[in-house]
Each structure stands twice: as C-alpha cells, then as structure tokens.
Design an enzyme around this catalytic site. Sequence first.
Site, PDB file in Angstrom:
ATOM      1  N   ASP A 255       0.996   3.732   9.628  1.00 53.86           N
ATOM      2  CA  ASP A 255      -0.363   3.685   9.088  1.00 53.86           C
ATOM      3  C   ASP A 255      -1.315   4.311  10.096  1.00 53.86           C
ATOM      4  OD1 ASP A 255       0.072   2.421   6.594  1.00 53.86           O
ATOM      5  OD2 ASP A 255       0.323   0.498   7.594  1.00 53.86           O
TER       6      ASP A 255
ATOM      7  N   ASP B 120       2.998   4.206  -0.008  1.00 53.51           N
ATOM      8  CA  ASP B 120       2.286   2.944   0.204  1.00 53.51           C
ATOM      9  C   ASP B 120       0.860   2.906  -0.320  1.00 53.51           C
ATOM     10  OD1 ASP B 120       2.079   0.316   1.172  1.00 53.51           O
ATOM     11  OD2 ASP B 120       1.209   0.986   3.060  1.00 53.51           O
TER      12      ASP B 120
ATOM     13  N   HIS C  56      -4.886   5.333   3.435  1.00 55.86           N
ATOM     14  CA  HIS C  56      -4.785   4.245   2.455  1.00 55.86           C
ATOM     15  C   HIS C  56      -4.976   2.834   3.009  1.00 55.86           C
ATOM     16  CE1 HIS C  56      -0.394   4.681   3.594  1.00 55.86           C
ATOM     17  NE2 HIS C  56      -0.557   3.377   3.730  1.00 55.86           N
TER      18      HIS C  56
END
Length: 1013
Positions: free
Chosen positions: A264, A374, A579
Amino acid sequence: MHDESRRIEERVQRLHDQRIKTAVYAATVPFEVEAWQAPGEPVPFEEAAAASYETFSMGTPWGPPWGTTWFRMRGQVPADWAGRRVEAVIDLGFTGDWPGNQAEALVHLTDGTPLKAVNPLNQYVAIANPAQGGETVDYLVEAASNPDILADNFSRTTPLGDKLTAGDKPLYTFRAADIAILDEEVWHLDLDVQVLRELMLELGEHDPRRHEIAHALDRAMDLLDLDDVSGSAAAVREALKPVLSRPAHASAHTISGVGHAHIDSAWLWPIRETKRKTSRTFSNVTSLADEYDDFIFACSQAQQYEWVRDNYPKVWSRIQESVKNGQWAPVGGMWVESDGNLPGGEAVARQFVHGKRFFMDHFGIETKGVWLPDSFGYNAAYPQIAKLAGNEWFLTQKISWNQTNKFPHHTFWWEGIDGTRIFTHFPPVDTYNARFSGEEMSRAVRNYSEKGGASRSLAPFGWGDGGGGPTREIMERARRLADLEGSAKVVVEHPDEFFAKAREEYPDAPVWVGELYLELHRATYTSQARTKQGNRRSEHLLREAELWATTAALHAPGYSYPHEKLDRLWKTVLLHQFHDILPGSSIAWVHREAEAEYARVARELHELTAEAVTALGAGEPRAFNAGPYDRAEVVRTADGTPVFVEVPASGSAPLTDTAPPQPVTVDGRVLDNGLVRVEVAEDGTLSSVRDLRAGREVLAEPGNLLRLHTDLPNYWDAWDIDKHYKNRYTDLLDASSVTVVEQDPLVGAIRVERSFGKGSTITQTISVRAGSPRIDIETDIDWHETEKILKAAFPVDIRAPHSSAEIQFGHIQRPTHTNTSWESARFEVSGHRWVHLAEPGYGVAVINDSTYGHDVSRTVREDGGTTTTVRLSLVRAPRIPDPEADQGRHRFTYALLPGATVEDAVAEGYSLNLPLRVADAAGAPEPVVSAEGEGVTVEAVKLADDASGDVVVRLYESRGGRATGTLRTGFPLAGAQITDLLERPLEDAEITDGAVALTLRPFQILTLRLRRG
C-alpha cells in the site's frame, strides 16, 4: 483397521512444531551489536555510516514510534563451519507474523549496498553457501520502529497514527542477532511435513489419500531421532518421498502462481515509509530471484519503481536485471493502484498514461493488464478506459469481500457502459497474499465458480499489504505442489501467460455488465472529506491549467508550455488517488500530509494558470470559462460585485454588464428569479421549490433536510457504513438564525445557521442567481462529532424507476427499488458531480463540488404519488484508524437543479466544479477547440506529451446516446488522428470543411491528436 487419525495428527503437529522447526538452525554465534538512534526523520546511509554508535545488548528496548535506529553488527563465521550454509538471523522483537506494520529493517554492507530486508517471516540474510569459515561479517542495519496500528484488531483508537501524537516510548525489544548454520536437510523436512500435513487435513474424512498421508507421516516420525533431528532428517525425508511424489489427478485444477507483494503506497504508515518498504521488499525479491530460476514476480505501481530508482539506485539496478532475465514482470500499467470509484475520468486515463509510459521508458515493456486486487469496487467505465490504454485483461480480488451476495463468476468478460468488454479474473483463492497453504489450495478449488467450463485460476503469492513479498518457503511449497495427488497443481508463471491460457480455454466466458460494486467499504465514498475535496479540486485545476497553457502556447509569442511542471503535479495527484488515501482509510499522518499537498498543488496550478492568462496580454477584466459548454451566468468581479456574463466554452468574454433574462427578487424568506421560486422555512429547510417554467412543485417534503445519524459499523470504522445507521438519527431543525444576506437583481441569498451535537455548527447560504434555475447551498461546517454521519436530503415529487449518477466519462443507472438482495445491498453508492432523477417529461438533479457518497430511496405517499429521495453524504466521524478523522472545518457547495435533463446535469456539474475565472487579459483568441453536437463533451485539451506541439483533445459522448458533430479548432488545422490514451495513432480522423467530423457511440471516449498548420 482402528481409527488412529487423532493420535497421528496430534503427534505430527507436536513433532513438527517443537522438534523439527526448532532444529532448522543447527548452531549459532551472536553478533556484536552497536546502535545509533537517528534523530527525526530517516537519514541517508552516508550519514548513518558516519555516526557514533554505542554498545547494544540483546533484550534491550529500542525504537520510538516512527523512529529509525541503525545497528552495526559485526561477527565472524567459525572456521569449523566451512562447507555449511551460513546465514545472519535477526529478530528485532517482531510482534505477530504480519511483516507490514511493525519493526522492519534493511541490511546493508558497509559500502552502502543493500543486501536484503528482515521481517518476522523473513529473518535471514545469506552470508555464504557454502561457507569458507573464518569470514568476517560487518553489516549496517536500518531498522524502522513502525507502530502496530492494527493492535487489538481495530477495536480501539490509538494516537500512534501520527508522529505528532505518538510519543517516544520504545515499542520493541531486540531478541537476537546471530550468525547461524542453516541445516538444509531439516529445513526441507520442515517443508515436506508442512505441505503433507496441511493437505491431509483438507482432504475428506473418507478420502483414502488422507489416510495414506497420515500413515506415511506416522511411519516417518518413527524414524525421527529426537536426540539427533539433524542426523535423522534425511531418513525421514526418504520415507516421505513416495507420498510426496504421487502425481495429481489428470482433472486437477491448475493454479498459476504469480509472485506478489502488495505494498500500500500509504495506509497505516506514511508515504515516506512506503519509500523504504519498497526498497526492503524489492531487495528480498531480487535476492529470491537469484536463488530460484523458476521464480516470477509481478509488480505494479510505477510510482513505487520511481521511488526506488531515485532513492535506492543499487536496488533499482537489480530490478532492471531481473526484468531482463524474465523473472520480474511489471504489471498493471498504472501510476498507483488507485481507488476504483473516486478518481475522475481524465485522472483514470492519466493513471494509465503515466504508468504505462514509465514501464515502456525504463524496461521497454508495455504492460497488458490492469492489476487492481485491493480497490473498493470498480466503476463501469473501466473496460473502455483500460482497452484504450492498450490493456487486454483485468484482475481484482476484492469483490469476494461482498457482505451480502456472492459474485457469480471468477473468470468472465466485463462489459462497461459503452459496450467495451475486457477479459477479467477474480482469483478464487480469495487473497492477494497467498502462501500455498493447504487451506488456500482447497479453498481455491472449492470456491472456483467456473467448474466444467474452465480449469485454471491465478494466485498472487507473497506477504503483502505492507510489503514483504514471496519467501523461499513459499517457493518450496509451490515446487512440492506442482504435481501432488489430492491437491490442485501449481505452476509459477507470468500473469500474461495465465490470461492467455485462460482466455483460450474459456473464450465464451459469461458476461457481467456494469459496475463491479463492492458490498462493503461503502463509507470510503465519504470518509476524510477534505482529502476528497482536495482531489476533486486538483482534477479541475489541472484541466484549467492545461487548457489555458495550451491557449497561451498557441497564441502568446515566447510562452513555453510547462510540460515538466504539469507532469509532476499530475503525478502528485495520481499518487494521492491510491486506494487507501483518497478513500479516507489511512492514518492521521497520511491525511494531514495529503491536505498539505493538495494545498500546494492548488497554489502551483493557480500560478500556472495565471502565467498562461497573463501571457495572452494585459487588458480589461475578463471571465474565463474552462468548461466544455457555453455559459450565461453570474460571476463576481475582484471586489465581489456580481455581473451577468455570457462566455463560450473554453473561451473568455469581457465583464460587460449584460442584462439577465429576469432579475432576482427577495420577499421575506422567498427567492424568485422567474425560473424558480424557493421558500425557506423558519427551521431553515426548503419548504418549497417551485419550477415556474414547468408550473410544478419540485419537493414532496421539506428539502435540504440535514439528518445526523449514529454511524458505528460492525468492524472497519473508516471503511464501512452498515445499513443499521439509518435506524437512529436526529433531524437538524433548530436553526439559530435564518437571514437574508444578499438582495441584488443578480443574486438573492439567505443564510441559515445551526448549532448541534458536541459543539458543531453549520452555516448554509442558499442562493438563487439570475438566469439559472440552479439553487446553490454553500456550506460551512465546524464539525466536532464522533461516530456520526451527516446527510442532506432532497425528497422530490418524482416517480423515478432509477437514479443516474455521473461516473468517469458517462453515467450509470441504478434501480430505486430493492426487489432483490443485489439492489438492497446498494444502500450507499458513489457518484461524481451529479445525481439525476426523472420520470417521463421531468427531472431533477443534485449537483456537488466535492461529495461522492449518496443514497436514493423512494416511498409511495397516501395520495398515491411517489417521493424519490436523494441524500448526499456530507461528512463522517470515524475514529479508526484516525481518531480525529474529519474533525474541524469543511467548506463545500451542493445544489438542486429543478427541471433538469441529463444534459443539464452534465453541464451544471462542470459549471459548479469549474467556476468562471476572472482575470485581466487582452482580447482573448478563439477557443483552442469548439465542439458541436448534442452529447459531445470535451474532457481535456492539452499539448501532446512528446512536446511535438500537436494539440491533444479528449472528448466523450455524455448522454448515453449516439452523437454526431464536429470539432472546430481556433488554429489552422493541418491534420487529425484518432489515438489511444497514450497519444499513439490508431487511424486518421475525417476532416470536413476544416473541422474534424465526429460520430460517437453511447459513452464513447475519443482522443484526437491535431496537427497545427
């Protein structure tokens, strides 16, 4: 035969866990360790190497939250270890088994060469294989003490999510730093037993294979010498060979394993930490590639590659080498793995433009697929955007998280709003962090929806979310599972190979039409409202800057188009569409920095636009319209005076005092401009909105009703809004004041002030302007609530079978009824600038400048009429992972547009988000382009990225119908080509009478490259 299953299973587990696993390292000698605590933020290697270190003992606490501690580790391989595999084994005091959100470290040689990272599931660094004996080992280890934000499984708030509130108490206790012998025979035995035991437990009680494995393990354990595990390991392995070598059934499912490390770009850590995470993970991956020739690693997010290139050049060189060797596969083709719903259409296009270009420029590779495992749902324009960027396939996993309905396919064709289809796969293993456990293998087969039609699926393997990636243990599992009876078969291969085989096997896969809606994480449309507002504003400011810079480049001598600055600013905005940033699901540090970055981006874009407008020459005040439609509306001069102007699309006009169609009147709490009459009640709601053109009341009940709901989801606070939020609420009907604040022939405005809750206040200015039926509601909130959501409701007297909400390059229709569980699950949905409700002959739109989440419902009244209600989700107050999320000041505008068609909604959505800009300039040149034809909407005007001077125009059909028209230029046109999103020619465009002829199918996106004469 007596049933010995329980005894055998318990015996195998104990011997594996307590004897075999603990004997993997045959001998150890400790490093001598010294430490230096870096002050503040991370420092370069050179600074750490020159620092003064102090003696450090094992068992000592270290690492304040978000701190960096450098450890110098020195040791010597004993002479009698020659010929053995020797490793450094480091335990920083790891907590749990997730690599992503705790202590991590990157091990360097003393010359600054990064070797490999260590984390709880990857604690070794190879020293020698085989060792010579007597070698000196000298390492500098950069250790990050990142706090565990997930502690207590999100059950309580924590101040650790920001270095400003985290404190300085050490988080970890260093356990061990050793030079050790890896007993390879025991290590392999450990993996043999793991794979067989896990397979055994997944097989049915009546499956002969289960019992065959059990008794083979039982017999093998008889050969294990508890006093000499190392010496007996080879015999135990030999006894297990027959049961490990039994081939899989001919009909066994095939799993294509693809190495993966989901990192991430920010989440429970800030962006600065992700820059280090990439170096750690990519060091591990390239090291693993050196050990395993059959290893292939798929990696997306060009932004992360750029970070490594700029900050860790030696790791970058290893990546380049792995790409050349075919072991590293750039995938995805996006700048980051962005949110799938919230970025605007042009922003999604630029994700691909910048991402694919990076991979082509640096590796000579054009990625073929979209890799978005994701994100929290995917808009229905994706298939067309992806195909126009040159993609052939789409991969995600997240829809398996649906709360209510199981998605019916794993391999299918996904059809977007324009009819474009893309071959799509959801891995049935239901994770993008697979490790090839027995449970995962069984789940993939059990879960696979395409049985009978297809026989293969994909599994991204490797530890992720915070990085880590594949390990040698996972690769060894894959090798053992390549052809093993009772299990699916595993083949490690490039995702392009999987998709080619899957499509060949299953060309007539089923079709899914429309959005991929995630029945979970619906609050990500609303959480961290200032981050979302920053994104929306940035997208529109970028449009303005590109348009006016193009105008100046064409008409202002000496002006130079700011390619590099715009490129950099776009990449900043694209990064923050990741995201877990744009959806509002990150820690406080991330969103604090995001707000600051958006403010910086806005300043720079305003400066770029001002420079472009100034370059056109000094002159009188003019209104500049960056929108795609001609406008006749009220604008304010520098001193705030309202003026009615008519301005062409992508052009400008002087601030002459044009007479409006009819002046605005204000009578008490009634605003009237001859198009609409708005009555504001004593409680501050809209008691009546009458469309004077249609002669009908718009509202069925009071409008702009502010309702404060209790909002505590079952689990993921920042991510989720659960349906029970509707059951408890307070309507905000106690207005402290309702006051006329503007009474001008061009503008009438009433201000409503409220106080509520824990000291929160709302000030709303309801205004009507001459010449427009749009009713604007400028909102200023000082928000101090917790675990609440504020909604604004507009119950309209319309029987609408569906709502239409703007998405990227078009709009999507959703039923307003809840006949099925699929419709009922869409109780909170996303949209961009507008939501439209209509019955035959009449419609209403709700417009916004920064709001994405909303809900639409309908009821039938006692008089037989139908009330359809659209409610905007304005602001939330989750406490996890950011305990202060959304607290403080919010300023935004939303509007009601009576009598609106979809075309009106599109136009007013642009107008609200692209307010007319007033600046001094000379008589402006013709607009760069002018589009003619209903539904033809220009989305972007810019100069070509290759600095050729060609003009690039992106447009689309916005109504959902066929469109014909022309595109005229404000410069001599020498030629025109239709291109893909990367501005590569596809075919010549038709030019008639000096203009480009346009024929568009519903929602078609068209990119034109115009050569100047």
